[in-house]
Design an enzyme around this catalytic site. Structure first.
Site, PDB file in Angstrom:
ATOM      1  N   GLU A  47     -11.852  32.726 -15.705  1.00  0.00           N
ATOM      2  CA  GLU A  47     -11.876  32.515 -17.157  1.00  0.00           C
ATOM      3  C   GLU A  47     -11.945  33.888 -17.803  1.00  0.00           C
ATOM      4  O   GLU A  47     -12.915  34.615 -17.625  1.00  0.00           O
ATOM      5  CB  GLU A  47     -13.096  31.664 -17.516  1.00  0.00           C
ATOM      6  CG  GLU A  47     -13.201  31.304 -18.976  1.00  0.00           C
ATOM      7  CD  GLU A  47     -14.501  30.543 -19.264  1.00  0.00           C
ATOM      8  OE1 GLU A  47     -15.039  29.870 -18.362  1.00  0.00           O
ATOM      9  OE2 GLU A  47     -15.000  30.668 -20.397  1.00  0.00           O
ATOM     10  N   ASP A  58     -21.900  32.864 -28.303  1.00  0.00           N
ATOM     11  CA  ASP A  58     -22.323  33.698 -27.193  1.00  0.00           C
ATOM     12  C   ASP A  58     -23.638  34.408 -27.445  1.00  0.00           C
ATOM     13  O   ASP A  58     -23.934  34.826 -28.561  1.00  0.00           O
ATOM     14  CB  ASP A  58     -21.233  34.730 -26.869  1.00  0.00           C
ATOM     15  CG  ASP A  58     -20.058  34.080 -26.170  1.00  0.00           C
ATOM     16  OD1 ASP A  58     -20.292  33.493 -25.097  1.00  0.00           O
ATOM     17  OD2 ASP A  58     -18.930  34.123 -26.701  1.00  0.00           O
TER      18      ASP A  58
END
Lengths: 258, 402
Positions: A47, A58
């Site tokens: 990924e 995040d």
């Protein structure tokens, strides 16, 4: 051609290891060496994060890697340049993960076309909601045989999980807890949720992510799903690496060796 | 004082999917979906509940001090040869319009069963207004503020702390409002069950732009009544407001959106000049994209990275505008102008000397464009004086000593 993600899950249903790395990190031209090492040492799926100035979902570690990659000069255009021809060397499925704004600015169709041309198999766009995807973008992704992978969380209702499952292709990304990436929450607390997911008998394979950092957490997650995704811990491992190949080798062997 | 509930079929109001034309929506990660969906399904029901309205109105009256005066600025009017009225949001408790929204949202949070409040703040006005209502309701309060803004708005930081809030510096990105908003959203992702996010401007995912606009709509509701009483006509020729994310402008425009005879003027922060590279004039510099979960106009690079804006005013230092405003811009319903840092400073001094009112740096941007409007002597102009200038004294003093 069958999508590489589907090929992978057709032959491997257990213990699938997906590793996340920010493109252009730690150095601008580390993207391919990191991918090569990941494939070499046993990652089943890669990924690649497309860095963004405002990565809302995040935590600090991946945010910082994103900032660093942007400072290194990474952009979607540069990433596609780096990836040109990568399929001659790398055969594992590759997913691009990024926020919707840069994709929208690039042009959703142009982006999907470029992904198909380059050999990308799937996309994760955490801030592209299911409803908008279904209304505006689904045919474009299908046209280019690109899987859009959705997230589900412990707070996602069963009805919604089923709806997401029906729209998803490739696999479902089960977020282990309601958090940003890299948060340490007790895995044991999530087991009831993993159990619930398992019982749903979803159409798509499931990979568990967020908070997977070592062999123990990987094994726990993998026992409930088809595998797991590691991001933050990997970013920390390669951040100051002097030898990417060695670092990747020792990181992965720590996760999947007996 | 009523919260606007029935907004009819206005083409300028939000549609059932949370869009204003092609702008708006809720581009939230799945982790936030339950929170946002809960708000989307419940907010109108809660806002239209009579007991909610009663509580909201009582607090606006007795605690905030509403209605805020609509003041005829005689000397300013003489200078610009028109009839200029100031909507005195600066006289509200906590010194700005921000409190209208925080009162509304804390009452909503209570009804949603939340007991922890988070907020972002730029200039600190929204942070103070949030800390204030949290103290009032006995709720835990965490305010995210860019570390650069913490330095340039020290008095507001002290006020928030005195009111019992925890102020957490946002140290990512440009360390200003945009990043404080990111941090607040991340906090919400990590605390999905017990926490309500009091967003301070008419931006963010649906239903925030609409919800904030409704709470702030008390501004134009009062202007209508007050202007009618003073002039015999509820419709001014112009309503002028500054715009960062756009909450005071949304409130000042709200009840005039469908009144075609009222010209709406939004003033953005031009910074050191729109094309200087140091500006926050989003409609001139921006393109369509997603910022803070809303599809709207924002300042970004060709690669879709959101850029750092600049304004002397921490409250206008935002690289996007709310989706309602993007729609007002695109449809031409509102005119968008920009005022530079220097024009705003000059306007702040002018208002201080002509009227004895020291405006907030943000509000001074709206005042700065009076000179550029094609005013006739019988024109009626309402300027939303969104806040008072106490928090900007350091900036003003520095300018004075130049």
């Amino acid at each position: 051609m069958q999508n590489r993600i589907d090929q992978l899950f057709a032959k491997k249903q257990h213990g699938v290891l997906n590793i996340y790395c920010t493109a252009g990190f730690p150095q601008l031209n580390d993207t391919l060496p990191v991918m090569t090492a990941l494939q070499q040492h046993g990652a089943d799926l890669i990924e690649l994060g497309m860095p963004f100035s405002d990565p809302l979902a995040d935590g600090p570690v991946i945010q910082d890697s994103s900032t660093k990659a942007l400072q290194n000069g990474m952009s979607i255009h540069t990433l596609f340049e780096q990836l040109a021809g990568f399929r001659e060397r790398i055969h594992v499925p590759v997913i691009l993960m990024g926020y919707f704004n840069p994709v929208l600015t690039y042009g959703v169709e142009a982006f999907c076309a470029k992904c198909a041309e380059t050999g990308i198999d799937g996309i994760i766009v955490p801030d592209l909601p299911m409803a908008e995807f279904e209304a505006d973008y689904k045919p474009i992704f299908e046209k280019y045989n690109l899987h859009l992978i959705f997230l589900v969380t412990p707070e996602t209702s069963e009805a919604r999980i089923r709806k997401i499952d029906s729209l998803s292709k490739g696999f479902l990304y089960a977020v282990s807890s309601s958090s940003t990436t890299g948060k340490d929450k007790d895995m044991n607390d999530q087991q009831a949720y993993f159990e619930r997911l398992k019982k749903l008998q979803l159409t798509n394979p499931v990979l568990i992510g967020f908070g997977i950092k070592d062999k123990a957490t990987f094994d726990t997650a993998a026992s409930y799903a088809n595998g797991a995704i590691i991001g933050t811990a990997f970013i920390k491992a390669i951040e100051h690496s002097k030898d990417i190949d060695k670092t990747v080798q020792s990181f992965i062997s720590g996760i999947i060796q007996q | 004082m009523d919260i606007a509930i029935n907004t009819g079929n206005s083409r300028y109001q939000v549609d059932k999917n949370g869009y204003y034309g092609r702008f708006g929506g809720a581009y939230v990660p799945e982790m936030l979906y339950p929170n946002v969906e809960e708000l989307q399904t419940k907010y109108l029901g809660i806002l239209s509940d009579p007991s909610f309205q009663q509580e909201f109105e009582a607090l606006l009256q007795d605690y905030v001090g509403r209605p805020s005066p609509l003041y005829f600025a005689k000397r300013l009017s003489e200078k610009y040869k028109a009839n200029i009225y100031l909507k005195r949001e600066d006289l509200n408790h906590t010194g700005a319009h921000k409190v209208n929204n925080t009162i509304g949202q804390i009452l909503l949070a209570k009804r949603l069963g939340k007991h922890r409040i988070i907020a972002e703040t730029g200039a600190g006005q929204h942070g103070v207004a949030t800390a204030t209502v949290c103290a009032l309701m006995g709720m835990e309060c965490v305010v995210y503020m860019g570390s650069i803004d913490i330095e340039r708005q020290a008095p507001n930081v002290a006020r928030m702390k005195m009111l019992g809030a925890t102020v957490i510096p946002a140290t990512s990105g440009s360390k200003t409002l945009k990043d404080a908003t990111n941090e607040a959203i991340r906090d919400w992702i990590n605390n999905p069950v017990d926490t309500h996010y009091i967003l301070g401007t008419a931006a963010g995912p649906h239903p925030y732009p609409d919800m904030v606009a409704r709470f702030q709509s008390v501004i134009s509701e009062e202007i209508k009544k007050q202007l009618l009483a003073k002039t015999g006509n509820a419709h001014p020729d112009y309503v002028v407001a500054c715009i960062g994310g756009g909450s005071n402008a949304a409130g000042a425009f709200f009840h005039y959106l469908d009144e075609a005879d009222v010209k709406l003027v939004a003033v953005e922060a031009g910074g050191k000049g729109v094309h200087s590279g140091f500006s926050a004039a989003t409609t001139q510099l921006g393109t369509i994209g997603i910022i803070h979960a809303s599809k709207t106009l924002l300042m970004q690079t060709n690669d879709g990275q959101i850029v750092e804006p600049h304004s002397i005013s921490a409250g206008l230092d935002y690289p996007g505008i709310g989706p309602m405003h993007a729609h007002l811009y695109e449809t031409g319903r509102a005119q968008f102008l920009s005022a530079t840092d220097d024009e705003a400073l000059a306007a702040a001094y002018e208002l201080s000397l002509l009227e004895g009112i020291i405006p907030a740096m943000e509000s001074a941007h709206a005042l700065a464009k009076l000179k550029d409007l094609p005013l006739n002597t019988d024109d009626v102009v309402v300027v939303c004086l969104s806040g008072r200038g106490d928090k900007d004294l350091d900036t003003y003093i520095r300018h004075m000593n130049k």
